[in-house]
Design a protein around this motif. Structure first.
Motif, PDB file in Angstrom:
ATOM      1  N   ILE A   1       5.030 -63.436  -9.532  1.00 26.08           N
ATOM      2  CA  ILE A   1       4.171 -63.535 -10.722  1.00 26.08           C
ATOM      3  C   ILE A   1       4.759 -62.722 -11.871  1.00 26.08           C
ATOM      4  CG2 ILE A   1       1.901 -62.942 -11.636  1.00 26.08           C
ATOM      5  CD1 ILE A   1       0.736 -63.577  -8.888  1.00 26.08           C
ATOM      6  N   GLU A   2       5.259 -61.532 -11.564  1.00 26.89           N
ATOM      7  CA  GLU A   2       5.869 -60.703 -12.610  1.00 26.89           C
ATOM      8  C   GLU A   2       7.113 -61.382 -13.194  1.00 26.89           C
ATOM      9  OE1 GLU A   2       4.997 -57.940 -14.149  1.00 26.89           O
ATOM     10  OE2 GLU A   2       3.088 -58.069 -13.078  1.00 26.89           O
ATOM     11  N   GLN A   3       7.911 -62.003 -12.333  1.00 26.53           N
ATOM     12  CA  GLN A   3       9.104 -62.694 -12.816  1.00 26.53           C
ATOM     13  C   GLN A   3       8.714 -63.874 -13.709  1.00 26.53           C
ATOM     14  OE1 GLN A   3      11.885 -63.730  -9.745  1.00 26.53           O
ATOM     15  NE2 GLN A   3      13.134 -65.001 -11.080  1.00 26.53           N
ATOM     16  N   GLY A   4       7.672 -64.604 -13.298  1.00 31.12           N
ATOM     17  CA  GLY A   4       7.195 -65.702 -14.124  1.00 31.12           C
ATOM     18  C   GLY A   4       6.631 -65.219 -15.444  1.00 31.12           C
ATOM     19  N   LYS A   5       5.936 -64.073 -15.400  1.00 37.07           N
ATOM     20  CA  LYS A   5       5.395 -63.490 -16.628  1.00 37.07           C
ATOM     21  C   LYS A   5       6.517 -63.101 -17.582  1.00 37.07           C
ATOM     22  CE  LYS A   5       2.573 -59.578 -18.152  1.00 37.07           C
ATOM     23  NZ  LYS A   5       1.765 -58.402 -17.705  1.00 37.07           N
ATOM     24  N   SER A   6       7.569 -62.484 -17.043  1.00 42.21           N
ATOM     25  CA  SER A   6       8.714 -62.097 -17.877  1.00 42.21           C
ATOM     26  C   SER A   6       9.393 -63.319 -18.480  1.00 42.21           C
ATOM     27  CB  SER A   6       9.706 -61.302 -17.028  1.00 42.21           C
ATOM     28  OG  SER A   6      10.868 -61.006 -17.772  1.00 42.21           O
ATOM     29  N   PHE A   7       9.478 -64.394 -17.677  1.00 39.79           N
ATOM     30  CA  PHE A   7      10.096 -65.629 -18.171  1.00 39.79           C
ATOM     31  C   PHE A   7       9.287 -66.209 -19.332  1.00 39.79           C
ATOM     32  CE2 PHE A   7      10.140 -70.314 -17.955  1.00 39.79           C
ATOM     33  CZ  PHE A   7      11.474 -70.551 -18.230  1.00 39.79           C
ATOM     34  N   LEU A   8       7.966 -66.192 -19.191  1.00 41.08           N
ATOM     35  CA  LEU A   8       7.113 -66.749 -20.246  1.00 41.08           C
ATOM     36  C   LEU A   8       7.171 -65.899 -21.514  1.00 41.08           C
ATOM     37  CD1 LEU A   8       3.936 -67.810 -18.197  1.00 41.08           C
ATOM     38  CD2 LEU A   8       5.640 -69.315 -19.222  1.00 41.08           C
ATOM     39  N   LEU A   9       7.192 -64.572 -21.352  1.00 44.06           N
ATOM     40  CA  LEU A   9       7.191 -63.699 -22.529  1.00 44.06           C
ATOM     41  C   LEU A   9       8.473 -63.814 -23.349  1.00 44.06           C
ATOM     42  CD1 LEU A   9       5.548 -60.480 -21.005  1.00 44.06           C
ATOM     43  CD2 LEU A   9       4.518 -62.135 -22.577  1.00 44.06           C
TER      44      LEU A   9
END
Length: 357
Positions: free
Chosen positions: A107-115
């Motif tokens: 989830i954190e990796q996906g969040k970083s990708f989106l940001l």
């Protein structure tokens, strides 16, 4: 308006057979709605009995007594199920545990990708939109975690229920197979004499339900196995768990495939990033779903009533909302039942018109 309703009622329900069919359907719907949770073992046993009746009938044709054929089929089925549970259970449990442990990191990796998307595509998306999506995903993740916690707190009760099912369901299946004719004869005695339309609908639906359950089991096994092999070839992590999820997704037509795409894509993205392997896995997954919908389903369900996809999705939503998992599982047979009922009443109306003419 009242006259129109009166004419419609007299046209559809002037025949005692039609009234009997209507009251039987209402009684069955009320029973499943109010007491569905209490008869879950019976429903499970009924599905398995429909699945196993085919090999029992074939053994009878070879001259075996139905009692002997039932014992042989039950022993083979129990052996296969035990082998699957013992062989696949630990693997699936381990992969599921690992996936749950790595979910926060994913989830954190996906969040970083989106940001970082606004920096790469400033003309297409802005930071406020991304932050809104991230906040929504985080809220859903917290909600899902709370659901998992509540489920774990009631797991002891569920374990006891499953232990009871492990005893009751095989016994029910055995007696349903062994005493099939006696049970059908007893059920016929409970139905009123005005049952011509009931028998018409029953004969139309009985074979369809049998074909549907058998075909659905084969579809789950084929789609799940092919997905597992494809994921293993491309060295995708959690291949066994994802293969099982893809196989089980066929229980929910159209919607299931879309839902399972999320974990497949998430695991592939977490493992490979936006590299060639990620897109290759998604393409292979899409090919499997396309072959399932356009080749396998028509082949396995060739004898089923042809239903428009819109009717199938509406049936999944409607019956799933009424009866949960079993409503979803039997959505297509129930939609076929509605079609059979309409055909039966339409046939009766045509007969009445012919008699009056």
């Amino acid at each position: 308006m009242f006259e129109y309703v009166k004419m419609w009622y007299e046209r559809k329900f002037s025949d005692p057979h039609s009234v009997t069919l209507l009251f039987l359907l209402l009684a069955l719907m009320a029973m499943f709605y109010f007491f569905g949770a209490l008869i879950v073992p019976v429903l499970i046993a009924l599905v398995i009995a429909y699945l196993l009746d085919w090999p029992v009938a074939h053994l009878e044709r070879f001259g075996l007594h139905r009692f002997t054929a039932t014992i042989i089929v039950m022993l083979i089925f129990s052996g296969v199920m035990l082998t699957l549970v013992i062989g696949m259970g630990p693997i699936l449990w381990q992969q599921a545990s690992n996936l749950v442990q790595e979910s926060p990191h994913m989830i954190e990796q996906g969040k970083s990708f989106l940001l970082h998307l606004p920096e790469q595509y400033p003309s297409l998306i802005n930071a406020e939109q991304v932050q809104s999506v991230v906040s929504s995903v985080e809220a859903k993740a917290i909600e899902f975690g709370q659901v998992l916690l509540s489920v774990s707190l009631t797991s002891l009760k569920d374990v006891v229920a499953w232990l009871i099912y492990l005893i009751l369901v095989p016994l029910l299946v055995f007696f349903m197979l062994k005493d099939k004719l006696e049970l059908i004869s007893s059920a016929e005695k409970l139905v009123p004499k005005q049952r011509r339309l009931i028998l018409q609908v029953w004969h139309e639906m009985n074979q369809q339900i049998m074909n549907y359950i058998r075909g659905k089991v084969f579809e789950i096994l084929i789609v799940g196995l092919v997905s597992f092999i494809a994921f293993t070839i491309f060295d995708l992590r959690y291949a066994a768990l994802l293969g099982v999820l893809v196989g089980l997704s066929v229980l929910i037509p159209f919607v299931g495939a879309a839902l399972v795409t999320i974990p497949v894509a998430a695991v592939a993205l977490f493992q490979f990033g936006l590299e060639t392997q990620f897109w290759t896995i998604l393409i292979i997954y899409g090919i499997i779903q396309a072959l399932d919908g356009n080749v396998l389903v028509p082949l396995l369900f060739s004898e089923a009533v042809d239903l428009n996809p819109v009717f199938i999705i509406v049936a999944v939503l409607f019956f799933g909302g009424l009866w949960g998992f079993w409503g979803v599982f039997f959505a297509i047979p129930l939609a076929s039942l509605v079609k059979a009922l309409l055909n039966a009443w339409s046939t009766k109306q045509e007969e009445q018109l012919i008699e009056h003419s």
